[in-house]
Design a protein around this motif. Structure first.
Motif, PDB file in Angstrom:
ATOM      1  N   GLY A   2       0.817  -1.210   0.000  1.00  9.86           N
ATOM      2  CA  GLY A   2       0.000   0.000   0.000  1.00  9.86           C
ATOM      3  C   GLY A   2       0.849   1.258   0.000  1.00  9.86           C
ATOM      4  O   GLY A   2       0.570   2.220  -0.735  1.00  9.86           O
ATOM      5  N   ILE A   3       1.889   1.266   0.794  1.00 12.36           N
ATOM      6  CA  ILE A   3       2.793   2.423   0.832  1.00 12.36           C
ATOM      7  C   ILE A   3       3.517   2.574  -0.506  1.00 12.36           C
ATOM      8  O   ILE A   3       3.678   3.693  -1.012  1.00 12.36           O
ATOM      9  N   LEU A   4       3.924   1.460  -1.104  1.00 14.51           N
ATOM     10  CA  LEU A   4       4.531   1.516  -2.439  1.00 14.51           C
ATOM     11  C   LEU A   4       3.570   2.158  -3.439  1.00 14.51           C
ATOM     12  O   LEU A   4       3.984   2.960  -4.284  1.00 14.51           O
ATOM     13  N   GLY A   5       2.287   1.807  -3.339  1.00 13.91           N
ATOM     14  CA  GLY A   5       1.291   2.388  -4.242  1.00 13.91           C
ATOM     15  C   GLY A   5       1.182   3.892  -4.100  1.00 13.91           C
ATOM     16  O   GLY A   5       1.081   4.614  -5.098  1.00 13.91           O
ATOM     17  N   ILE A   6       1.225   4.378  -2.882  1.00 16.49           N
ATOM     18  CA  ILE A   6       1.161   5.830  -2.650  1.00 16.49           C
ATOM     19  C   ILE A   6       2.379   6.508  -3.280  1.00 16.49           C
ATOM     20  O   ILE A   6       2.253   7.502  -3.984  1.00 16.49           O
ATOM     21  N   ILE A   7       3.554   5.968  -3.022  1.00 22.05           N
ATOM     22  CA  ILE A   7       4.770   6.564  -3.550  1.00 22.05           C
ATOM     23  C   ILE A   7       4.802   6.485  -5.075  1.00 22.05           C
ATOM     24  O   ILE A   7       5.213   7.431  -5.754  1.00 22.05           O
ATOM     25  N   ALA A   8       4.343   5.375  -5.633  1.00 22.60           N
ATOM     26  CA  ALA A   8       4.367   5.177  -7.087  1.00 22.60           C
ATOM     27  C   ALA A   8       3.515   6.198  -7.834  1.00 22.60           C
ATOM     28  O   ALA A   8       3.770   6.478  -9.009  1.00 22.60           O
ATOM     29  N   MET A   9       2.538   6.772  -7.173  1.00 22.68           N
ATOM     30  CA  MET A   9       1.698   7.776  -7.832  1.00 22.68           C
ATOM     31  C   MET A   9       2.525   8.974  -8.286  1.00 22.68           C
ATOM     32  O   MET A   9       2.215   9.578  -9.312  1.00 22.68           O
ATOM     33  N   GLY A  10       3.559   9.311  -7.559  1.00 22.88           N
ATOM     34  CA  GLY A  10       4.339  10.500  -7.886  1.00 22.88           C
ATOM     35  C   GLY A  10       5.690  10.222  -8.519  1.00 22.88           C
ATOM     36  O   GLY A  10       6.442  11.150  -8.786  1.00 22.88           O
TER      37      GLY A  10
END
Length: 161
Positions: free
Chosen positions: A90-98
Motif C-alpha cells: 500500500g505504501i509503495l502504491g502511494i509513492i508510485a503515484m508521484g
C-alpha cells in the motif's frame, strides 16, 4: 461472498470506472500519455494503495473475520505478517503515484509477485481441501486482474513516453 466481491470491485474495477469518469469530465486531458497516466494514478492510488492499506487493516485488526472468509483457521499469526506485507505494498502504491523513475515498475513487480503467489496458495488449497470459501476463490480475480491491468497500462505508458 458479498464483502469479498465488493473488495474485488473496489480495488480492481472501480479505479477504471473513476479514470473513465475523469476523462469524460476533463476534455483537456485527451492526449494518449495523459490518458494512460490517469488510469495509472487511479490504479496505484485505489488499486494498490487502497487495497494494500485495507488489507493491512483486515489482516491486522479483524484477522479472525478475514480467516473465516478464506475458510482458514482463526488465530494464525501469519495473518499479521500478511497484514504488514499488504501495508508495504500500500505504501509503495502511494509513492508510485508521484514517481516515474523505475519505482512504478518495482511496485508493479511487488503487486504481481504477491498477487500471483497468493493465487497459487489459494488454488492449491482449493484442490487439496475443496475449500470454496469466497475469500479463497473470488479474491483470486483481483489478485490476477490488478497486476494484469498495471502491467498493461504501465507498458503502454512507457511506450508513449
Amino acid at each position: 461472498m458479498g464483502t469479498v466481491a465488493l473488495r474485488v470491485f473496489i480495488y480492481s474495477i472501480l479505479p477504471l470506472i473513476m479514470a473513465v469518469g475523469q476523462l469524460c469530465l476533463d476534455k483537456s486531458s485527451r492526449s494518449r500519455e495523459r490518458t494512460l497516466e490517469i488510469f495509472l494514478l487511479y490504479l496505484f492510488g485505489i488499486g494498490v494503495a487502497g487495497s494494500g492499506i485495507g488489507g493491512f487493516f483486515g489482516h491486522f485488526f479483524i484477522s479472525d473475520s478475514v480467516a473465516e472468509s478464506i475458510g482458514w483457521p482463526t488465530g494464525n499469526p501469519f495473518q499479521l505478517e500478511v497484514g504488514f506485507a499488504n501495508l508495504a505494498i500500500g505504501i509503495l502504491g502511494i509513492i508510485a503515484m508521484g514517481r516515474r523513475d523505475g519505482f512504478r515498475e518495482a511496485t508493479v513487480i511487488a503487486v504481481t509477485v504477491f498477487g500471483v503467489g497468493a493465487t497459487v496458495v489459494h488454488v492449491s488449497d482449493i484442490f487439496e481441501t475443496g475449500n470454496l470459501a469466497p475469500g479463497n476463490t473470488i479474491q483470486n480475480v483481483g489478485n490476477l486482474l490488478k497486476p494484469a491491468l498495471l502491467i498493461g497500462f504501465l507498458a503502454a505508458s512507457r511506450r508513449v513516453e
